[in-house]
Design a protein around this motif. Structure first.
Motif, short mmCIF file in Angstrom:
data_model
loop_
_atom_site.label_atom_id
_atom_site.label_comp_id
_atom_site.label_asym_id
_atom_site.label_seq_id
_atom_site.Cartn_x
_atom_site.Cartn_y
_atom_site.Cartn_z
N GLN A 119 0.83 -1.22 0.00
CA GLN A 119 0.00 0.00 0.00
C GLN A 119 0.86 1.26 0.00
OE1 GLN A 119 -2.66 -0.37 3.34
NE2 GLN A 119 -4.02 -1.79 2.27
N ASP A 120 2.10 1.15 0.49
CA ASP A 120 2.99 2.31 0.50
C ASP A 120 3.35 2.75 -0.92
OD1 ASP A 120 3.02 2.22 3.24
OD2 ASP A 120 4.94 1.16 3.38
N PHE A 121 3.12 1.88 -1.89
CA PHE A 121 3.53 2.17 -3.27
C PHE A 121 2.34 2.61 -4.14
CE2 PHE A 121 6.64 -0.52 -1.35
CZ PHE A 121 7.85 -0.05 -1.83
N GLU A 122 1.20 2.85 -3.50
CA GLU A 122 0.03 3.34 -4.22
C GLU A 122 0.06 4.87 -4.20
OE1 GLU A 122 -3.23 1.50 -2.24
OE2 GLU A 122 -2.70 -0.54 -2.92
N ILE A 123 0.77 5.45 -5.15
CA ILE A 123 0.98 6.89 -5.22
C ILE A 123 -0.09 7.53 -6.10
CG2 ILE A 123 2.65 8.70 -5.77
CD1 ILE A 123 3.49 6.78 -3.50
N VAL A 124 -0.77 8.53 -5.58
CA VAL A 124 -1.89 9.14 -6.32
C VAL A 124 -1.41 10.14 -7.38
CG1 VAL A 124 -3.50 8.80 -4.43
CG2 VAL A 124 -2.19 10.93 -4.55
N GLU A 125 -0.27 10.77 -7.16
CA GLU A 125 0.24 11.75 -8.12
C GLU A 125 0.65 11.06 -9.42
OE1 GLU A 125 1.06 13.45 -4.03
OE2 GLU A 125 1.26 11.50 -5.03
N ILE A 133 18.55 4.30 -6.66
CA ILE A 133 18.37 4.65 -5.25
C ILE A 133 19.33 3.81 -4.42
CG2 ILE A 133 16.76 4.59 -3.30
CD1 ILE A 133 14.53 5.20 -5.34
N GLY A 134 20.18 4.49 -3.69
CA GLY A 134 21.16 3.80 -2.87
C GLY A 134 22.21 4.78 -2.37
N ASN A 174 12.90 10.15 2.29
CA ASN A 174 12.12 9.10 2.95
C ASN A 174 10.82 8.80 2.21
OD1 ASN A 174 10.59 11.34 3.52
ND2 ASN A 174 10.75 11.17 5.75
N ASP A 175 10.72 9.27 0.95
CA ASP A 175 9.53 9.02 0.15
C ASP A 175 9.90 8.29 -1.15
OD1 ASP A 175 10.90 11.12 -0.97
OD2 ASP A 175 9.14 12.39 -1.33
#
Length: 362
Positions: free
Chosen positions: A173-179, A200-201, A258-259
């Motif tokens: 659910q953390d990966f359900e981005i509305v933008e 990313i790293g 953190n996003d």
């Protein structure tokens, strides 16, 4: 039940992010102490405090008698029921101390693919000693990949049931981005009409940023209108190299964020030529986000991607193959789609549930 976890830092590394996610999964962390084995407050310091854990900075080092005594005294004072150390072979001392203090459950959790030190006579000897202490004193020896377990304990007995592989856990659910992708790019100052290659790293030799810049340079030479996005702790240290290659105007350095799911949705391709990994959090996050991946073919990565994607993996330094794979994505992205059913192996409910049962004995 009083529980103690030992982690190397509270910076944004794979171990620290894994434990933070697990603590959030538990919801109630009031009986948990997290010992940080150094004295620095990293990016995740406040997020750890928000979980309700007791955060204790207690440096340990490798063979420092005074620091070892402080750990012994603290464990004895706290009367822990469970101690779990994420520092690979260097969990040896906490496992030994836990054993002589009769802590019932002593867990060593390996979350790296290789040793993280330059070999040398003394270092190799200390490493072997620490591994022996783990083997002799741990009640459970866990790893986040079969590849990591094979590296550290290739000679283990198949009848030794202390050994177990637990994959990383993610809340989908953390990966359900509305933008939309365009909205994200505008917010991050990424050209909307560009083909965006991302990584990313943290800035670290293991992440192979040198290869990332070489691949990007070759992609530019191919005439593709593209942008490189680098996200992670200390990635600003790559600015001089980008300037030297004449790529500074084509690259965007985001630093630590953190996003990550938000950033991922703004990409067209995820480039990940790591030299070593335990199990690659960032790569799995990219797959969950539906971003086509171009990656190295080290064992821990091959273990977590579907078979149909393996043919697109190549050695960490194979610039030509990485470039070819990216150009293939531009022309035929469907070949790089990750089946949703494959990603179920990383669901937090399953993997964190298994870890919880090991910790609590349920």
């Amino acid at each position: 039940m009083k529980m103690c976890f030992l982690i190397p830092s509270v910076a944004s590394g794979g171990i620290e992010i894994y434990l933070l996610r697990f603590l959030r999964f538990l919801k109630d962390a009031s009986e948990i102490t997290v010992i940080v084995r150094n004295s620095d407050k990293g990016e995740l310091y406040h997020e750890y405090l928000e979980t309700g854990v007791h955060l204790k900075f207690l440096p340990l080092g490798y063979v420092n008698p005074l620091k070892i005594w402080r750990h012994y005294h603290y464990y004895k004072q706290q009367k822990f029921d469970v101690i779990c150390d994420f520092n690979a072979n260097f969990a040896g001392i906490p496992m030994f101390l836990g054993s002589i203090l009769n802590i019932p459950k002593r867990i060593s959790f390996y979350r790296q693919g290789t040793n993280h030190f330059q070999p040398g006579l003394i270092r190799n000897w200390v490493n072997r000693l620490m591994k022996w202490l783990v083997y002799r004193n741990a009640t459970n020896i866990l790893s986040n990949s079969q590849a990591a377990l094979e590296f550290f304990f290739h000679d283990r007995s198949i009848n030794d049931h202390r050994f177990e592989v637990l994959y990383n856990g993610f809340n989908f659910q953390d990966f359900e981005i509305v933008e939309s992708k365009s909205e994200i790019r505008r917010e991050l100052n990424i050209p909307v009409d560009s083909f965006v290659i991302g990584h990313i790293g943290r800035y670290d030799k293991a992440k192979n940023h040198e290869a990332i810049l070489k691949v990007f340079q070759e992609i530019i030479r191919e005439g593709l209108n593209c942008t490189l996005v680098l996200c992670g702790r200390d990635t600003e240290k790559l600015i001089p190299a980008l300037k030297e290659l004449g790529l500074e105007d084509k690259a965007i350095i985001l630093g630590y964020r953190n996003d990550v799911p938000f950033v991922l949705k703004g990409l067209d391709c995820f480039l990940f030529p790591s030299i070593t990994e335990g199990q690659p959090n960032a790569l799995i996050e990219a797959m969950i986000s539906g971003i086509p991946i171009v990656s190295s073919n080290i064992p821990s990565i091959k273990e977590c991607v579907p078979k149909q994607v393996e043919k697109f993996l190549s050695t960490p330094s194979d610039t030509e193959s990485h470039v070819r794979a990216i150009l293939n994505i531009v022309n035929n992205v469907e070949d790089f789609k990750i089946p949703v059913e494959h990603l179920r192996m990383f669901e937090s409910e399953v993997n964190f549930g298994l870890f919880k049962r090991i910790l609590y004995g349920k």
